[in-house]
Structures are given as C-alpha cells and as structure tokens.
Scaffold this motif. Structure first.
Motif, PDB file in Angstrom:
ATOM      1  N   MET A   1       0.844  -1.190   0.000  1.00 28.07           N
ATOM      2  CA  MET A   1       0.000   0.000   0.000  1.00 28.07           C
ATOM      3  C   MET A   1       0.879   1.239   0.000  1.00 28.07           C
ATOM      4  N   LYS A   2       0.437   2.228  -0.698  1.00 27.49           N
ATOM      5  CA  LYS A   2       1.146   3.502  -0.728  1.00 27.49           C
ATOM      6  C   LYS A   2       0.538   4.463   0.286  1.00 27.49           C
ATOM      7  N   ILE A   3       1.352   5.356   0.810  1.00 25.89           N
ATOM      8  CA  ILE A   3       0.830   6.453   1.619  1.00 25.89           C
ATOM      9  C   ILE A   3       0.409   7.543   0.647  1.00 25.89           C
ATOM     10  N   LEU A   4      -0.845   7.915   0.730  1.00 26.81           N
ATOM     11  CA  LEU A   4      -1.411   8.898  -0.186  1.00 26.81           C
ATOM     12  C   LEU A   4      -1.670  10.204   0.534  1.00 26.81           C
ATOM     13  N   MET A   5      -1.582  11.291  -0.223  1.00 28.21           N
ATOM     14  CA  MET A   5      -1.899  12.618   0.299  1.00 28.21           C
ATOM     15  C   MET A   5      -3.195  13.067  -0.361  1.00 28.21           C
ATOM     16  N   GLY A   6      -4.175  13.407   0.449  1.00 30.40           N
ATOM     17  CA  GLY A   6      -5.426  13.957  -0.046  1.00 30.40           C
ATOM     18  C   GLY A   6      -5.373  15.467  -0.006  1.00 30.40           C
ATOM     19  N   LEU A   7      -5.852  16.109  -1.055  1.00 22.65           N
ATOM     20  CA  LEU A   7      -5.798  17.564  -1.146  1.00 22.65           C
ATOM     21  C   LEU A   7      -7.164  18.128  -1.509  1.00 22.65           C
ATOM     22  N   ASP A   8      -7.589  19.134  -0.752  1.00 15.91           N
ATOM     23  CA  ASP A   8      -8.789  19.902  -1.071  1.00 15.91           C
ATOM     24  C   ASP A   8      -8.299  21.241  -1.595  1.00 15.91           C
ATOM     25  N   TYR A   9      -8.242  21.356  -2.926  1.00 18.17           N
ATOM     26  CA  TYR A   9      -7.650  22.527  -3.577  1.00 18.17           C
ATOM     27  C   TYR A   9      -8.677  23.639  -3.749  1.00 18.17           C
ATOM     28  N   GLY A  10      -8.316  24.835  -3.293  1.00 19.12           N
ATOM     29  CA  GLY A  10      -9.154  26.013  -3.464  1.00 19.12           C
ATOM     30  C   GLY A  10      -8.317  27.171  -3.974  1.00 19.12           C
ATOM     31  N   ALA A  11      -8.948  28.299  -4.224  1.00 19.67           N
ATOM     32  CA  ALA A  11      -8.240  29.455  -4.773  1.00 19.67           C
ATOM     33  C   ALA A  11      -7.292  30.092  -3.756  1.00 19.67           C
ATOM     34  N   ARG A  12      -7.586  29.943  -2.459  1.00 25.27           N
ATOM     35  CA  ARG A  12      -6.749  30.572  -1.423  1.00 25.27           C
ATOM     36  C   ARG A  12      -6.138  29.594  -0.435  1.00 25.27           C
ATOM     37  N   THR A  13      -6.650  28.372  -0.391  1.00 23.56           N
ATOM     38  CA  THR A  13      -6.124  27.388   0.554  1.00 23.56           C
ATOM     39  C   THR A  13      -6.124  26.000  -0.070  1.00 23.56           C
ATOM     40  N   VAL A  14      -5.283  25.138   0.489  1.00 21.84           N
ATOM     41  CA  VAL A  14      -5.267  23.725   0.138  1.00 21.84           C
ATOM     42  C   VAL A  14      -5.300  22.952   1.446  1.00 21.84           C
ATOM     43  N   GLY A  15      -6.378  22.196   1.651  1.00 24.08           N
ATOM     44  CA  GLY A  15      -6.447  21.314   2.812  1.00 24.08           C
ATOM     45  C   GLY A  15      -5.648  20.057   2.521  1.00 24.08           C
ATOM     46  N   VAL A  16      -4.945  19.540   3.545  1.00 27.69           N
ATOM     47  CA  VAL A  16      -4.061  18.397   3.352  1.00 27.69           C
ATOM     48  C   VAL A  16      -4.388  17.298   4.365  1.00 27.69           C
ATOM     49  N   ALA A  17      -4.440  16.068   3.880  1.00 23.62           N
ATOM     50  CA  ALA A  17      -4.591  14.885   4.717  1.00 23.62           C
ATOM     51  C   ALA A  17      -3.664  13.804   4.172  1.00 23.62           C
ATOM     52  N   VAL A  18      -3.309  12.843   5.007  1.00 24.78           N
ATOM     53  CA  VAL A  18      -2.504  11.702   4.563  1.00 24.78           C
ATOM     54  C   VAL A  18      -3.146  10.411   5.050  1.00 24.78           C
ATOM     55  N   SER A  19      -2.863   9.338   4.322  1.00 24.99           N
ATOM     56  CA  SER A  19      -3.359   8.029   4.725  1.00 24.99           C
ATOM     57  C   SER A  19      -2.376   7.371   5.679  1.00 24.99           C
ATOM     58  N   ASP A  20      -2.874   6.379   6.410  1.00 20.96           N
ATOM     59  CA  ASP A  20      -1.963   5.556   7.199  1.00 20.96           C
ATOM     60  C   ASP A  20      -1.281   4.576   6.238  1.00 20.96           C
ATOM     61  N   PRO A  21      -0.209   3.905   6.667  1.00 15.28           N
ATOM     62  CA  PRO A  21       0.527   3.018   5.756  1.00 15.28           C
ATOM     63  C   PRO A  21      -0.302   1.854   5.203  1.00 15.28           C
ATOM     64  N   PHE A  22      -1.381   1.474   5.885  1.00 15.46           N
ATOM     65  CA  PHE A  22      -2.209   0.358   5.435  1.00 15.46           C
ATOM     66  C   PHE A  22      -3.323   0.807   4.496  1.00 15.46           C
ATOM     67  N   GLY A  23      -3.523   2.114   4.371  1.00 14.61           N
ATOM     68  CA  GLY A  23      -4.571   2.624   3.505  1.00 14.61           C
ATOM     69  C   GLY A  23      -5.964   2.473   4.085  1.00 14.61           C
ATOM     70  N   TRP A  24      -6.063   2.424   5.406  1.00 15.51           N
ATOM     71  CA  TRP A  24      -7.360   2.265   6.064  1.00 15.51           C
ATOM     72  C   TRP A  24      -7.985   3.597   6.436  1.00 15.51           C
ATOM     73  N   THR A  25      -7.154   4.529   6.916  1.00 17.19           N
ATOM     74  CA  THR A  25      -7.704   5.786   7.433  1.00 17.19           C
ATOM     75  C   THR A  25      -6.963   6.993   6.878  1.00 17.19           C
ATOM     76  N   ALA A  26      -7.677   8.100   6.848  1.00 19.11           N
ATOM     77  CA  ALA A  26      -7.098   9.389   6.457  1.00 19.11           C
ATOM     78  C   ALA A  26      -7.042  10.275   7.693  1.00 19.11           C
ATOM     79  N   GLN A  27      -5.961  10.997   7.838  1.00 16.62           N
ATOM     80  CA  GLN A  27      -5.808  11.934   8.947  1.00 16.62           C
ATOM     81  C   GLN A  27      -5.544  13.324   8.380  1.00 16.62           C
ATOM     82  N   GLY A  28      -6.289  14.295   8.867  1.00 10.06           N
ATOM     83  CA  GLY A  28      -6.050  15.673   8.471  1.00 10.06           C
ATOM     84  C   GLY A  28      -4.710  16.145   8.999  1.00 10.06           C
ATOM     85  N   VAL A  29      -3.988  16.897   8.188  1.00 11.61           N
ATOM     86  CA  VAL A  29      -2.654  17.364   8.575  1.00 11.61           C
ATOM     87  C   VAL A  29      -2.643  18.871   8.797  1.00 11.61           C
TER      88      VAL A  29
END
Length: 149
Positions: A1-29
């Motif tokens: 499993m890969k560690i993935l970065m989730g991004l909520d892209y906007g015009a002024r901000t980008v929200g960032v989250a990452v997955s755990d190494p198993f790909g089960w959960t996402a944590q906001g960063v």
C-alpha cells in the motif's frame, strides 16, 4: 500500500490529509495558505510533507457541480494536479468532492460543537480528510499500487 496525500484545492487554501501506511484511514494534517491569482501554490509546503510522510501519490478533490458537470474550478484543480505530477513525479488521481465541505461543517457542529471561527480555520483540512477517506473506502486505483517502488 502507498501512503497517499489527499488535497482539497481552493483558490486561497489547500487542505491536506494523509493516509496511514495500510490505507485504512485518512488523517487531516494542515491547511496551506496560497494565492492562485498570484501563482503561489504552496508547492514547497507540499514537498516538505511528501518527505515527512513518505507520500507516494496524490488524491485531489474534484469540485464537480451538483449535476455532475465540470465547471471552472475543475479546470483549476486539474491544472494543479498537472503541476504536482510535473514537480514531484508522483501519480495523481481525483475524487468527487461534492458536499465534503458541507459534510465536514456538519460533523464539526453536531459532533464537536466547534465554533464558526474555529471551523473556518480547519474546514479545508477536514474536507481533505473526507476526500481521501472516501477514496480509500472505495479502493481507488492508487490504493492498489505496490509501495516497494
């Protein structure tokens, strides 16, 4: 499993989250402050988090209209995805993000009773977490890639 970065892209901000190494959960960063109009995209901050969390792919929220059509924000999001691919040479996939901000707001109001001011500071991070968690739950294509690359 890969560690993935989730991004909520906007015009002024980008929200960032990452997955755990198993790909089960996402944590906001965190939320990256940027300015699309000045072509400041927060890529140096993204690079720092790639190194810190050993990220191997990106999942960007795709801001489709409620009827499923693509609007101007979809084009901006895909342009950002192209920038990520070009700079970091990592795969990018997209996840429908309709209602993630609304869902995040509701969670913070009902579940944690977070004040409006505090919600504004973290809503993009929560949205990124919801985007990535949805992607992980549906077993998007990047979840199937081997992490031994």
């Amino acid at each position: 499993m890969k560690i993935l970065m989730g991004l909520d892209y906007g015009a002024r901000t980008v929200g960032v989250a990452v997955s755990d190494p198993f790909g089960w959960t996402a944590q906001g960063v965190r939320t990256i402050h940027m300015d699309e109009n000045k072509e400041i995209f927060g890529l140096d901050e993204v690079q720092e988090m790639i190194k810190k969390f050993h990220v191997q792919g990106f999942v960007l929220g795709l801001p489709l209209n409620m009827n499923g059509t693509a609007g101007p924000r979809v084009d901006a999001c895909k342009k950002y995805g192209d920038m990520l691919k070009k700079r970091f040479h990592l795969p990018v996939d997209y996840q429908d993000e309709r209602l993630t901000t609304v869902q995040g707001e509701r969670m913070m109001i009902e579940g944690a009773d977070v004040s409006r001011r505090k919600r504004r500071k973290v809503i993009d991070t929560v949205a990124a977490e919801l985007i990535l968690q949805t992607y992980l739950d549906r077993k998007g294509p990047l979840t199937k890639l081997d992490s031994k690359k």
